[in-house]
Design a protein around this motif. Structure first.
Motif: not given
Lengths: 396, 241
Positions: A176-202
């Motif tokens: 399913i397509e994920a189009r980037i609409v913003g870049i954020c600055k957050v702290r990295r996680a121990f589990t490794g993967g980058p954070f991808v934010y979207t809405t709860y329903d999506r």
């Protein structure tokens, strides 16, 4: 006499340099390794830091922040009905594979937040607007992820280079397509993967309609109610588990999600052991080098200590001299080592790798251990001096 | 015959041996020794005759197996280690064969050591040390390191250190053995001059017959005993020594 003791110490520059090297190296190893250890461990509760809710609600079996046991969406209504809850919002977190334009797959941490309130949204967007998440198939990616998932292109010099993703770029999650609409600055996680934010329903769409997608609920206490009080009420009325978002791991509150996460990793992974080994190594190396160097310093000065003893210096004075010498060397060694650890830490913080958190407690512990090394060295010297016979001064 | 109040040091029936069984070595046996106030007495004799052991006993750094040791009216053989340490601090000055100046300290700091051990303030100790360094002819060298001085100058620093706290008993162990003839004579001249006091006793252990002339009396040792005491040092020559 203590001033003379210091002059004796500083007068032998070669020995002093050797002694300080041992102590500084030891302090550096202990402070630096412990700071990296706590840096890595602080990554374990990154979700709590990034999402910034006062109260987290989870399945009762959840033990830590990375351990989501999905609940039914109806649980949200139960939490909202608890007296003292100002508002409550759903949160989804899951680990998924994202497919890049070039066909590569990357592991991501998908975070689904409430589209109405944006509760749990990243605090700082460096590009784009949070509201754009309401547009179809949109996501916000963290800076590190944008770089990690970036496109490989041939540069002007002919070499391949990575170009970070930017708003407008597209990738796929479960086809399913994920189009980037913003870049954020957050702290990295121990589990490794980058954070991808979207809405709860999506997020539900991206997880292909899994039956339970409610990982956590974020709640806000009504005015006059503390997070702890609200946690008690939620647990009592819903049977769910509620946590506060305190990130002070030294706070022994059982309700802190960050603290529980930290100690879960402490107990259930080999990280403390491997870093503990490095810290212990620093301690032993420090004791070995400093003890040996200080002992040889004492040996070289033994005939002078014997002369001072013959002149009528009590063992208390001689022991005081040795302790002053060892403690002074320890303090300077600690300063050098901790300073170097700070300098290395600054570089690490700028690069973001490896994580580095130097709590004041780390410095205090390093100081105590370095002083311990010095005191051990002093005791070895004191034993030697106490055994020297004052009469040896008459034997040439 | 000396009057009791003239006596500075006296040992009576002192025995000391080292080791046990077949390795047992008797260093002093029934040693009788007396030194008077106001005199410079030399202990001489062949190597291994017990001079240094007797010096250590008098200095309170070695306790005898038996016998009595009395220094300025105090029985050293009855003192414990703490009392001996306190006694040495107050009553004794030392001049060692190899100077034993601490190389990482300055000249004046070396001289200050006995005063600082006594708890005298740093400023006062420095003032008194500079004054005595001037007396031994080392004015202007206070802040240099001992290694920058000649052997004779280093021994002068050692003498200054031994006398700075004005001890009644000065113990000198082979003070001229590391020095040439002229320098040795100068050093002994200085020891005699600076330590000359009606209440002070100087005990010098030496092999160096060239400095015998600086002694008031000479006690010869042999096999752990005082074999004879000579009142006229000039009567002992290299040949009969």
């Amino acid at each position: 006499m203590f001033r003379l003791a210091l002059n004796m110490l500083f007068g032998d520059r070669a020995k002093l340099a050797m002694l300080l090297c041992g102590l500084a190296f030891s302090a550096l190893l202990m402070a630096q390794q412990t700071s990296v250890f706590f840096g890595i461990m602080s990554w374990t509760y990154t979700p709590v830091v990034n999402i910034r809710a006062h109260v987290w609600v989870s399945d009762p079996m959840v033990e830590q922040a990375n351990d989501a046991k999905p609940m039914r969406d109806t649980e949200l209504g139960r939490v909202r009905s608890v007296d003292g809850v100002a508002w409550a919002a759903p949160l989804h977190t899951s680990f998924l594979q994202a497919r890049m334009v070039d066909g590569n797959f990357k592991l991501i941490t998908l975070v689904g937040i409430d589209a109405d309130t944006f509760a749990g949204a990243p605090a700082q967007l460096t590009q784009g607007r949070i509201e754009d998440l309401r547009l179809p198939n949109t996501v916000i990616v963290d800076e590190w992820g944008a770089q990690l998932m970036g496109k490989s292109v041939k540069g002007p010099d002919g070499k391949m280079q990575t170009v970070a993703l930017k708003p407008g770029d597209v990738f796929e999650i479960n086809d399913i397509e994920a189009r980037i609409v913003g870049i954020c600055k957050v702290r990295r996680a121990f589990t490794g993967g980058p954070f991808v934010y979207t809405t709860y329903d999506r997020a539900k769409t991206y997880t292909l309609g899994a039956r339970r997608t409610l990982s956590f609920m974020l709640a806000e206490p009504a005015p006059g109610i503390t997070p702890s009080e609200l946690c008690e009420r939620i647990e009592r009325e819903t049977g769910l588990k509620a946590w506060t978002s305190d990130t002070v791991i030294w706070d022994w509150s059982d309700r802190s999600l960050a603290r529980n996460t930290f100690w879960w990793f402490w107990k259930n992974t080999g990280i403390p052991f491997s870093f503990g080994t490095a810290v212990a190594l620093g301690l032993f190396v420090g004791i070995a080098i400093s003890g040996q160097t200080f002992y040889s310093f004492v040996l070289e000065n033994l005939k002078y200590f014997a002369a001072i003893k013959a002149m009528g210096a009590s063992m208390r004075v001689l022991a005081g001299m040795l302790i002053i010498q060892a403690v002074t060397a320890g303090l300077i060694g600690f300063g050098l080592g901790a300073g170097m650890a700070q300098a290395i830490g600054r570089v690490m913080i700028e690069k973001g790798m490896p994580p580095f958190v130097m709590f004041p407690q780390i410095l205090i512990a390093t100081l105590v251990l370095t002083m311990g090394i010095s005191i051990v060295s002093a005791i070895i010297g004191i034993v030697k001096v106490s055994r020297v016979d004052a009469a040896t001064v008459f034997r040439g | 015959m000396s009057k009791a109040h003239d006596i500075a040091v006296t040992t009576h029936g002192v025995d000391i041996s080292f080791g046990t069984g077949e390795t047992k070595v008797t260093a002093l046996q029934q040693t009788e020794f007396t030194a008077r106030r106001g005199e410079l007495i030399m202990l001489v004799g062949p190597s291994g005759c017990g001079k240094t052991t007797l010096l250590s006993v008098i200095a309170g750094t070695l306790k005898p197996d038996s016998g009595t040791v009395e220094v300025f009216g105090q029985r050293l053989d009855k003192m414990n280690q703490a009392e001996l340490t306190a006694f040495r601090r107050k009553h004794l000055g030392f001049v060692f064969q190899s100077f034993n100046l601490i190389p990482t300290l300055s000249v004046v700091e070396n001289v200050m050591v006995p005063l600082l051990i006594q708890g005298i303030s740093n400023d006062e100790a420095r003032r008194r040390s500079i004054a005595i360094l001037e007396k031994v002819g080392l004015k202007g060298r206070e802040d240099g390191k001992p290694n920058a001085l000649s052997g004779g100058q280093q021994q002068r620093v050692a003498i200054a250190r031994a006398l700075v706290h004005e001890p009644p008993l000065l113990i000198c162990d082979e003070p001229t053995s590391a020095l040439d003839k002229d320098t040795g004579a100068q050093i002994m001249e200085m020891v005699r001059e600076l330590s000359r006091s009606p209440d002070r006793c100087v005990v010098v252990v030496t092999h160096d017959f060239r400095i015998f002339r600086f002694a008031d009396r000479i006690a010869e040792m042999e096999d752990g005993r005082i074999s004879r005491v000579v009142d006229d040092p000039l009567s002992i020559t290299q040949q009969n020594f």
